[in-house]
Design a protein around this motif. Sequence first.
Motif, PDB file in Angstrom:
ATOM      1  N   LYS A  54       0.856  -1.188   0.000  1.00  6.80           N
ATOM      2  CA  LYS A  54       0.000   0.000   0.000  1.00  6.80           C
ATOM      3  C   LYS A  54       0.880   1.220   0.000  1.00  6.80           C
ATOM      4  CE  LYS A  54      -3.163   2.598   2.849  1.00  6.80           C
ATOM      5  NZ  LYS A  54      -3.733   2.734   4.183  1.00  6.80           N
ATOM      6  N   SER A 307      -7.308  -1.610   3.687  1.00  9.72           N
ATOM      7  CA  SER A 307      -7.149  -0.224   4.157  1.00  9.72           C
ATOM      8  C   SER A 307      -8.420   0.428   4.690  1.00  9.72           C
ATOM      9  CB  SER A 307      -6.460   0.716   3.158  1.00  9.72           C
ATOM     10  OG  SER A 307      -6.957   0.646   1.893  1.00  9.72           O
ATOM     11  N   ASN A 382      -5.923  -2.242   8.546  1.00  6.11           N
ATOM     12  CA  ASN A 382      -5.157  -1.056   8.190  1.00  6.11           C
ATOM     13  C   ASN A 382      -3.680  -1.340   8.014  1.00  6.11           C
ATOM     14  OD1 ASN A 382      -6.697   1.269   7.691  1.00  6.11           O
ATOM     15  ND2 ASN A 382      -7.345   1.303   9.811  1.00  6.11           N
TER      16      ASN A 382
END
Length: 417
Positions: A54, A307, A382
């Motif tokens: 990410k 996320s 996350n």
Amino acid sequence: MLVFLLLGAVALASAHHAGEHFEGEKVLRVHVEDENHINLIHQLADTTQIDFWKPDSVTQITPHSVADFRVKAEDSVAVVNFLKQNNLKFEELISNLKNALEAQFDSRVRGTGHSYEKYNNWETIEAWTQQVATENPDLISRSVIGTTFEGRNMYLLKVGKAGANKPAVFMDCGFHAREWISPAFCQWFVREAVRTYGREIHMTELLEKLDFYILPVVNIDGYVYTWTKNRMWRKTRSTNAGSSCYGTDPNRNFDAGWCQTGASHSPCSDTYCGSAAESEKETKALANFIRNNLSSIKAYLTIHSYSQMLLYPYSYDYKLPANNVELNTIAKTAVKELASLHGTKYTYGPGATTIYPAAGGSDDWAYDQGIKYSFTFELRDNGRYGFVLPESQIRATCEETLLAIKYIASYVLEHLY
């Protein structure tokens, strides 16, 4: 029974085999403050093989953000030293990926065969699509909308009570092979539809007035590969002319600002956009189905990880959709619904500014086809586990996501066009 036990052991063994070469690999999170930091990470990516988790690639890193990436065991000391020497703030999300991969199979539901609280391999999911359709003929029908590069059938489940000219919601899972929580959600949704129809007023109304088209795994070849060869694989498994690198990123392969931003022309890149829009059999099959059913499809939902975000168009440009205010309001309420169960916090907004610019995505494409309600979910978490979310979180993740999906579907039903 022994045969089943052996099959279960084989499936597990192959999944563990796919984790073998991750011994000592780390996943790091770097806090990126400014352009200088971005340049340093570009430098690192040029000299070391880095797998970006990410954002999806080094080109998408922006100031005041974080970058999560995986480094090979033999590079980890050098990478950590580089970050320290350049005063880049970082943390270790996963210290040994092999251990994390083994720990993801922590479901208390062992046994064999299909389970909604385990990650199921493709053979198990394929058998499940047949079984769930056979057992619920008044609610579910199964069809094949195409085949993958390696020749596997792409099964689509149509979920809903029979009725003439019903509006529909299209939902897909498993675009990116390593995002295992995504197909788990599509299966969960089907289970809840069957289980609560006629018992729970909300779901009953949705199934009587809407049809749900569910594509449980888009990128089947890639998904199989994550179970058998490389757990961290993302793309399809198609061959690329003139390159020894395999695969295209199916979510960069749609005709929506194709390959303009946040995608790569290099076949070796994880965000390779393909030789042309819809070059992949999988994306073409999905696009053809939607084009052929455009008059009935009123919403498009695509499920990714990770996320904790709810995104709407556009991602290929910083422009806003015509009904931006409406989409923003829907997203705001949907994430509130989602948080009401386990307190999981989602952010929401247009893709380009909320996560990063990326062209060729299915949500932008669907919206540009005239589907007004087009959303991408990025499920848990996350980054603590990232793509190796433990099975013990499947139930909670699916329960909360279902609340958001039901809210969106109800909204669509009340605002048909």
